[in-house]
Design a protein around this motif. Structure first.
Motif, PDB file in Angstrom:
ATOM      1  N   GLN A   1       1.202   8.084  -5.053  1.00 33.60           N
ATOM      2  CA  GLN A   1       2.211   9.138  -5.143  1.00 33.60           C
ATOM      3  C   GLN A   1       2.810   9.459  -3.771  1.00 33.60           C
ATOM      4  N   SER A   2       1.989   9.388  -2.718  1.00 37.45           N
ATOM      5  CA  SER A   2       2.533   9.685  -1.389  1.00 37.45           C
ATOM      6  C   SER A   2       3.392   8.545  -0.861  1.00 37.45           C
ATOM      7  N   LEU A   3       3.109   7.301  -1.276  1.00 35.33           N
ATOM      8  CA  LEU A   3       3.906   6.163  -0.814  1.00 35.33           C
ATOM      9  C   LEU A   3       5.292   6.162  -1.432  1.00 35.33           C
ATOM     10  N   ASP A   4       5.386   6.406  -2.733  1.00 34.10           N
ATOM     11  CA  ASP A   4       6.677   6.387  -3.422  1.00 34.10           C
ATOM     12  C   ASP A   4       6.649   7.406  -4.556  1.00 34.10           C
ATOM     13  N   PRO A   5       7.076   8.648  -4.267  1.00 32.39           N
ATOM     14  CA  PRO A   5       7.030   9.695  -5.287  1.00 32.39           C
ATOM     15  C   PRO A   5       7.918   9.411  -6.502  1.00 32.39           C
ATOM     16  N   SER A   6       8.953   8.594  -6.342  1.00 28.26           N
ATOM     17  CA  SER A   6       9.867   8.336  -7.453  1.00 28.26           C
ATOM     18  C   SER A   6       9.375   7.217  -8.373  1.00 28.26           C
ATOM     19  N   ALA A   7       8.399   6.420  -7.926  1.00 29.16           N
ATOM     20  CA  ALA A   7       7.907   5.293  -8.729  1.00 29.16           C
ATOM     21  C   ALA A   7       6.743   5.736  -9.606  1.00 29.16           C
TER      22      ALA A   7
ATOM     23  N   VAL B   1       2.431   1.187  -8.590  1.00 28.79           N
ATOM     24  CA  VAL B   1       2.082   1.102  -7.162  1.00 28.79           C
ATOM     25  C   VAL B   1       0.598   0.772  -7.025  1.00 28.79           C
ATOM     26  N   ILE B   2      -0.240   1.411  -7.843  1.00 32.08           N
ATOM     27  CA  ILE B   2      -1.681   1.138  -7.806  1.00 32.08           C
ATOM     28  C   ILE B   2      -1.946  -0.334  -8.144  1.00 32.08           C
ATOM     29  N   ALA B   3      -1.263  -0.853  -9.142  1.00 31.30           N
ATOM     30  CA  ALA B   3      -1.444  -2.258  -9.529  1.00 31.30           C
ATOM     31  C   ALA B   3      -1.083  -3.188  -8.381  1.00 31.30           C
TER      32      ALA B   3
ATOM     33  N   ARG C   1     -10.143   0.288   4.407  1.00 34.30           N
ATOM     34  CA  ARG C   1      -8.812  -0.056   4.924  1.00 34.30           C
ATOM     35  C   ARG C   1      -8.077  -0.861   3.868  1.00 34.30           C
ATOM     36  N   LEU C   2      -6.872  -0.420   3.539  1.00 40.54           N
ATOM     37  CA  LEU C   2      -6.076  -1.075   2.502  1.00 40.54           C
ATOM     38  C   LEU C   2      -4.759  -1.546   3.071  1.00 40.54           C
ATOM     39  N   ALA C   3      -4.389  -2.764   2.688  1.00 41.93           N
ATOM     40  CA  ALA C   3      -3.056  -3.275   3.030  1.00 41.93           C
ATOM     41  C   ALA C   3      -2.075  -2.732   2.018  1.00 41.93           C
ATOM     42  N   LEU C   4      -0.893  -2.408   2.478  1.00 36.54           N
ATOM     43  CA  LEU C   4       0.155  -1.881   1.600  1.00 36.54           C
ATOM     44  C   LEU C   4       1.203  -2.948   1.351  1.00 36.54           C
ATOM     45  N   PRO C   5       1.757  -2.989   0.153  1.00 32.07           N
ATOM     46  CA  PRO C   5       2.850  -3.916  -0.097  1.00 32.07           C
ATOM     47  C   PRO C   5       4.007  -3.652   0.876  1.00 32.07           C
ATOM     48  N   SER C   6       4.721  -4.699   1.224  1.00 33.20           N
ATOM     49  CA  SER C   6       5.763  -4.593   2.260  1.00 33.20           C
ATOM     50  C   SER C   6       6.835  -3.578   1.909  1.00 33.20           C
ATOM     51  N   GLN C   7       7.115  -3.368   0.652  1.00 32.25           N
ATOM     52  CA  GLN C   7       8.159  -2.399   0.285  1.00 32.25           C
ATOM     53  C   GLN C   7       7.750  -0.957   0.571  1.00 32.25           C
ATOM     54  N   TYR C   8       6.463  -0.720   0.773  1.00 30.69           N
ATOM     55  CA  TYR C   8       6.003   0.640   1.072  1.00 30.69           C
ATOM     56  C   TYR C   8       5.608   0.794   2.535  1.00 30.69           C
ATOM     57  N   ALA C   9       5.847  -0.213   3.341  1.00 25.09           N
ATOM     58  CA  ALA C   9       5.508  -0.138   4.764  1.00 25.09           C
ATOM     59  C   ALA C   9       6.380   0.916   5.437  1.00 25.09           C
ATOM     60  N   LYS C  10       5.772   1.659   6.317  1.00 20.03           N
ATOM     61  CA  LYS C  10       6.494   2.751   6.985  1.00 20.03           C
ATOM     62  C   LYS C  10       7.107   2.286   8.272  1.00 20.03           C
TER      63      LYS C  10
END
Length: 123
Positions: free
Chosen positions: A83-89, A94-96, A114-123
């Motif tokens: 929810q914090s990465l993409d509130p609109s999705a 996102v979890i999947a 430590r978790l890697a994030l998908p590139s579309q959610y990279a800050k």
């Protein structure tokens, strides 16, 4: 009491000029035999195709994929992170993506992980 009489009796043998009993297969028997013989071959080919029949080619090219990472804080869950990465999705999507990227067995995370994030959610 029982009495057993032992004696020698002549043994008859059928001799027809060397004719021995032979196994004779009918057409149906030949089909069944052919199927039974070919089953291991078919199973081996199917296993080869399913388990990676194509050859992997190693190249010297390095991967240019970069990921951003987060560390799970105490009390955080993947739902809150999503929810914090993409509130609109949809958080389930996102979890999947996070579970697939990090090859997690479940959506349970531990504090300090430590978790890697998908590139579309990279800050």
């Amino acid at each position: 009491m029982t009495a057993i009489q032992l004696g020698t009796a002549p043994v008859r043998t059928a001799s027809r000029g060397g004719d021995r009993s032979r196994l004779r297969l009918t057409r149906r028997g030949r089909v069944v035999l052919a199927v039974l013989v070919s089953l291991p071959l078919i199973a081996a080919l199917a296993a080869f195709a399913i388990l990676g029949g194509s050859a992997a080619i190693a190249t010297g090219d390095s991967s240019s994929a970069t990921y951003s990472y987060i560390t799970v804080e105490p009390g955080e869950s993947l739902w809150g992170i999503a929810q914090s990465l993409d509130p609109s999705a949809d958080p389930r999507d996102v979890i999947a993506q996070i579970v697939d990227l990090n090859q997690l067995h479940s959506s349970d995370v531990q504090s300090g992980q430590r978790l890697a994030l998908p590139s579309q959610y990279a800050k």
